[in-house]
Write a protein that holds these residues in place. Structure first.
Motif, PDB file in Angstrom:
ATOM      1  N   SER A 211       0.827  -1.198   0.000  1.00  0.00           N
ATOM      2  CA  SER A 211       0.000   0.000   0.000  1.00  0.00           C
ATOM      3  C   SER A 211       0.865   1.254   0.000  1.00  0.00           C
ATOM      4  CB  SER A 211      -0.906   0.007   1.231  1.00  0.00           C
ATOM      5  OG  SER A 211      -0.139   0.148   2.419  1.00  0.00           O
ATOM      6  N   ASP A 212       0.255   2.368  -0.439  1.00  0.00           N
ATOM      7  CA  ASP A 212       0.988   3.640  -0.448  1.00  0.00           C
ATOM      8  C   ASP A 212       1.382   4.050   0.963  1.00  0.00           C
ATOM      9  OD1 ASP A 212       0.777   3.795  -3.171  1.00  0.00           O
ATOM     10  OD2 ASP A 212      -0.951   5.146  -3.164  1.00  0.00           O
ATOM     11  N   SER A 213       0.489   3.839   1.919  1.00  0.00           N
ATOM     12  CA  SER A 213       0.803   4.229   3.302  1.00  0.00           C
ATOM     13  C   SER A 213       1.965   3.416   3.851  1.00  0.00           C
ATOM     14  CB  SER A 213      -0.429   4.067   4.193  1.00  0.00           C
ATOM     15  OG  SER A 213      -0.860   2.713   4.224  1.00  0.00           O
ATOM     16  N   PHE A 214       2.012   2.115   3.519  1.00  0.00           N
ATOM     17  CA  PHE A 214       3.137   1.296   3.965  1.00  0.00           C
ATOM     18  C   PHE A 214       4.422   1.736   3.286  1.00  0.00           C
ATOM     19  CE2 PHE A 214       6.052  -2.269   3.753  1.00  0.00           C
ATOM     20  CZ  PHE A 214       6.047  -2.728   5.057  1.00  0.00           C
ATOM     21  N   SER A 215       4.371   2.027   2.006  1.00  0.00           N
ATOM     22  CA  SER A 215       5.566   2.481   1.280  1.00  0.00           C
ATOM     23  C   SER A 215       6.116   3.769   1.886  1.00  0.00           C
ATOM     24  CB  SER A 215       5.242   2.693  -0.197  1.00  0.00           C
ATOM     25  OG  SER A 215       4.869   1.477  -0.805  1.00  0.00           O
ATOM     26  N   ARG A 216       5.215   4.691   2.250  1.00  0.00           N
ATOM     27  CA  ARG A 216       5.669   5.939   2.873  1.00  0.00           C
ATOM     28  C   ARG A 216       6.298   5.675   4.231  1.00  0.00           C
ATOM     29  NH1 ARG A 216       0.787   7.902   0.629  1.00  0.00           N
ATOM     30  NH2 ARG A 216      -0.302   7.632   2.622  1.00  0.00           N
ATOM     31  N   LEU A 217       5.697   4.774   4.992  1.00  0.00           N
ATOM     32  CA  LEU A 217       6.245   4.456   6.315  1.00  0.00           C
ATOM     33  C   LEU A 217       7.602   3.768   6.188  1.00  0.00           C
ATOM     34  CD1 LEU A 217       5.949   4.433   9.352  1.00  0.00           C
ATOM     35  CD2 LEU A 217       4.571   2.342   9.160  1.00  0.00           C
ATOM     36  N   ALA A 218       7.730   2.873   5.210  1.00  0.00           N
ATOM     37  CA  ALA A 218       9.015   2.192   4.997  1.00  0.00           C
ATOM     38  C   ALA A 218      10.098   3.201   4.616  1.00  0.00           C
ATOM     39  CB  ALA A 218       8.872   1.123   3.920  1.00  0.00           C
TER      40      ALA A 218
ATOM     41  N   ASN B 163       8.146 -14.708  17.163  1.00  0.00           N
ATOM     42  CA  ASN B 163       6.914 -14.560  17.929  1.00  0.00           C
ATOM     43  C   ASN B 163       5.769 -14.300  16.940  1.00  0.00           C
ATOM     44  OD1 ASN B 163       4.741 -13.624  19.515  1.00  0.00           O
ATOM     45  ND2 ASN B 163       6.117 -12.831  21.072  1.00  0.00           N
ATOM     46  N   PRO B 164       4.898 -15.271  16.703  1.00  0.00           N
ATOM     47  CA  PRO B 164       3.848 -15.091  15.694  1.00  0.00           C
ATOM     48  C   PRO B 164       2.921 -13.908  15.952  1.00  0.00           C
ATOM     49  CG  PRO B 164       4.079 -17.425  16.236  1.00  0.00           C
ATOM     50  CD  PRO B 164       4.926 -16.667  17.220  1.00  0.00           C
ATOM     51  N   THR B 165       2.793 -13.478  17.193  1.00  0.00           N
ATOM     52  CA  THR B 165       1.860 -12.388  17.488  1.00  0.00           C
ATOM     53  C   THR B 165       2.386 -11.031  17.042  1.00  0.00           C
ATOM     54  OG1 THR B 165       2.720 -11.927  19.714  1.00  0.00           O
ATOM     55  CG2 THR B 165       1.050 -13.651  19.516  1.00  0.00           C
ATOM     56  N   THR B 166       3.700 -10.911  16.795  1.00  0.00           N
ATOM     57  CA  THR B 166       4.276  -9.612  16.443  1.00  0.00           C
ATOM     58  C   THR B 166       4.509  -9.443  14.950  1.00  0.00           C
ATOM     59  OG1 THR B 166       6.583 -10.347  16.727  1.00  0.00           O
ATOM     60  CG2 THR B 166       5.444  -9.523  18.689  1.00  0.00           C
ATOM     61  N   VAL B 167       4.079 -10.413  14.152  1.00  0.00           N
ATOM     62  CA  VAL B 167       4.296 -10.349  12.706  1.00  0.00           C
ATOM     63  C   VAL B 167       3.378  -9.300  12.080  1.00  0.00           C
ATOM     64  CG1 VAL B 167       4.177 -11.630  10.533  1.00  0.00           C
ATOM     65  CG2 VAL B 167       4.970 -12.778  12.609  1.00  0.00           C
ATOM     66  N   ARG B 168       3.942  -8.501  11.176  1.00  0.00           N
ATOM     67  CA  ARG B 168       3.158  -7.604  10.334  1.00  0.00           C
ATOM     68  C   ARG B 168       3.186  -8.172   8.913  1.00  0.00           C
ATOM     69  NH1 ARG B 168       2.529  -6.020  14.977  1.00  0.00           N
ATOM     70  NH2 ARG B 168       2.581  -3.839  15.679  1.00  0.00           N
ATOM     71  N   ASN B 169       2.027  -8.554   8.403  1.00  0.00           N
ATOM     72  CA  ASN B 169       1.982  -9.243   7.117  1.00  0.00           C
ATOM     73  C   ASN B 169       2.499  -8.385   5.967  1.00  0.00           C
ATOM     74  OD1 ASN B 169       1.024 -11.660   8.156  1.00  0.00           O
ATOM     75  ND2 ASN B 169      -1.121 -11.064   7.955  1.00  0.00           N
ATOM     76  N   GLU B 170       2.305  -7.074   6.029  1.00  0.00           N
ATOM     77  CA  GLU B 170       2.842  -6.208   4.978  1.00  0.00           C
ATOM     78  C   GLU B 170       4.371  -6.209   4.998  1.00  0.00           C
ATOM     79  OE1 GLU B 170       0.265  -2.657   3.310  1.00  0.00           O
ATOM     80  OE2 GLU B 170       0.603  -2.388   5.463  1.00  0.00           O
ATOM     81  N   VAL B 171       4.950  -6.361   6.169  1.00  0.00           N
ATOM     82  CA  VAL B 171       6.407  -6.457   6.265  1.00  0.00           C
ATOM     83  C   VAL B 171       6.883  -7.748   5.613  1.00  0.00           C
ATOM     84  CG1 VAL B 171       8.341  -6.682   7.876  1.00  0.00           C
ATOM     85  CG2 VAL B 171       6.535  -4.990   8.309  1.00  0.00           C
ATOM     86  N   VAL B 172       6.173  -8.843   5.863  1.00  0.00           N
ATOM     87  CA  VAL B 172       6.504 -10.118   5.220  1.00  0.00           C
ATOM     88  C   VAL B 172       6.478  -9.965   3.700  1.00  0.00           C
ATOM     89  CG1 VAL B 172       5.718 -12.493   4.850  1.00  0.00           C
ATOM     90  CG2 VAL B 172       5.711 -11.522   7.161  1.00  0.00           C
ATOM     91  N   ASP B 173       5.439  -9.327   3.193  1.00  0.00           N
ATOM     92  CA  ASP B 173       5.339  -9.135   1.740  1.00  0.00           C
ATOM     93  C   ASP B 173       6.502  -8.298   1.208  1.00  0.00           C
ATOM     94  OD1 ASP B 173       2.982 -10.561   1.741  1.00  0.00           O
ATOM     95  OD2 ASP B 173       1.704  -8.785   1.801  1.00  0.00           O
ATOM     96  N   ALA B 174       6.868  -7.244   1.937  1.00  0.00           N
ATOM     97  CA  ALA B 174       7.965  -6.381   1.495  1.00  0.00           C
ATOM     98  C   ALA B 174       9.290  -7.126   1.499  1.00  0.00           C
ATOM     99  CB  ALA B 174       8.048  -5.145   2.389  1.00  0.00           C
TER     100      ALA B 174
END
Length: 369
Positions: free
Chosen positions: A2-9, A64-75
């Motif tokens: 997403s654009d918001s994720f790209s800006r945050l990255a 730790n599975p609870t701390t995963v961000r799926n958009e980070v995995v995709d990136a």
């Protein structure tokens, strides 16, 4: 993405100059196959991108599975990394990811929690290609006690810069930020029990007091208990202090430090949360047999046999990363830069060390500051 994720990255990379400098100073990493177990939030993305640019092959899973961000995995996958993790993946899938990482035949390990090394030792697996490893957490270092590895492992959790910055200050600060944002409550007029008085527990206590809490500390180690008393906190056992608490936060990395027998004694309206590496520091599984309902997102209310109602934050998972965003970018920049220099060490001079567990040398990490 997403654009918001790209800006945050992009913003994250901009705010982490120490990490960028440390990455630039790494040697060529072609031929390195590194299995990594770590929290998959956005602050780890600059490291993964930098390692790939240097030529390393990476297999990544979470610690730790609870701390995963799926958009980070995709990136991470987008930059050519093999990632086997997703938000709240079941334990069976998590264990399979650890085993698959070892079957991938890594040459190096980079761990938060020593899951790879523990699996090798417990299953007596033969992974002959491993040259050296890096361990980032107190929980992982504790799991290494009594283990005789066949490769050198460099502990960087006990470095002054990590203990003094991340462990001592940022975990506590961001844990209470997560509590405030999740519950819409402050700590004013509340008795706050910190379970465990290592550097994380010390930071939790200081931050809670700064935010208006009345602090109590339960600590099994006599020396740390005396330290807590000298710091001005009321000390005692979990059994003694928990019934007095309005908020209980664990920080031990140990199993069931707040057991069901203690949970049954809690006062009405008590909040429970965890800042340690393990999700089972609070025996939350026993609570599931009680009537319960979601009070707010990430806040589950349970009715105890006593009739009292208690509230569990983020199902007992690490609150600052599950219910919050963890360390600030500028603070984590220091942590990640040190981690990057540690990776440089295990693919360089550290790879020639004898098998054993070592503290990461000062000459390695100090230039990253």
């Amino acid at each position: 993405m997403s654009d918001s994720f790209s800006r945050l990255a992009a913003w994250s990379r901009l705010q982490m100059p120490r990490t960028q400098r440390a990455l630039q100073q790494l040697p060529d990493l072609h031929g390195v196959r590194m299995a990594m177990s770590m929290h998959l939030d956005i602050k780890m993305l600059p490291l993964v991108e930098g390692l790939r640019e240097k030529g390393a092959e990476l297999y990544i899973t979470t610690c730790n599975p609870t701390t995963v961000r799926n958009e980070v995995v995709d990136a991470m996958r987008d930059c050519g990394t093999e990632v086997n993790a997703w938000k709240d993946m079941p334990m069976s899938a998590y264990q399979a990811a650890i085993q698959q990482a070892l079957a991938w035949e890594p040459t190096h390990l980079c761990e938060m929690g020593a899951d790879f090394t523990y699996e090798i030792q417990q299953q007596q697996r033969q992974v002959p290609n491993i040259i050296a490893s890096l361990e980032a957490t107190g929980s992982g270092v504790n799991r290494l006690q009594g283990i005789l590895p066949t490769y050198p492992i460099f502990n960087w959790d006990d470095l002054p810069v990590k203990e003094g910055l991340h462990n001592r200050h940022m975990v506590g600060l961001t844990t209470w930020h997560a509590f405030f944002n999740t519950t819409r409550l402050s700590l004013h007029e509340k008795k706050v029990l910190i379970v465990g008085y290592g550097t994380v527990g010390q930071g939790l206590a200081d931050s809670a007091r700064a935010y208006g809490g009345q602090i109590m500390v339960a600590e099994a180690d006599p020396a740390r208990r005396v330290q807590a008393a000298y710091d001005g906190w009321l000390t005692g056992s979990v059994e003694e202090l928990a019934p007095l608490a309005d908020v209980i936060c664990t920080a031990t990395g140990a199993h069931h430090v707040v057991p069901w027998s203690v949970l049954q004694q809690l006062k009405d309206g008590c909040f429970l949360l965890n800042s340690g590496h393990r999700q089972d520091e609070i025996e939350h599984e026993a609570l599931d047999a009680c009537p319960h309902e979601t009070a707010l997102p990430l806040v589950e209310g349970y009715t105890l046999p006593s009739g009292h109602r208690v509230y569990l934050i983020a199902n007992g998972a690490m609150a600052n990363l599950t219910a919050g965003e963890g360390d600030s970018l500028n603070a984590f920049d220091v942590t990640l830069a040190v981690m990057t220099t540690g990776i440089g060490h295990i693919v360089g001079e550290g790879s020639r060390a004898s098998a054993g567990v070592y503290l990461l040398p000062q000459k390695v990490w100090q230039p990253a500051l």
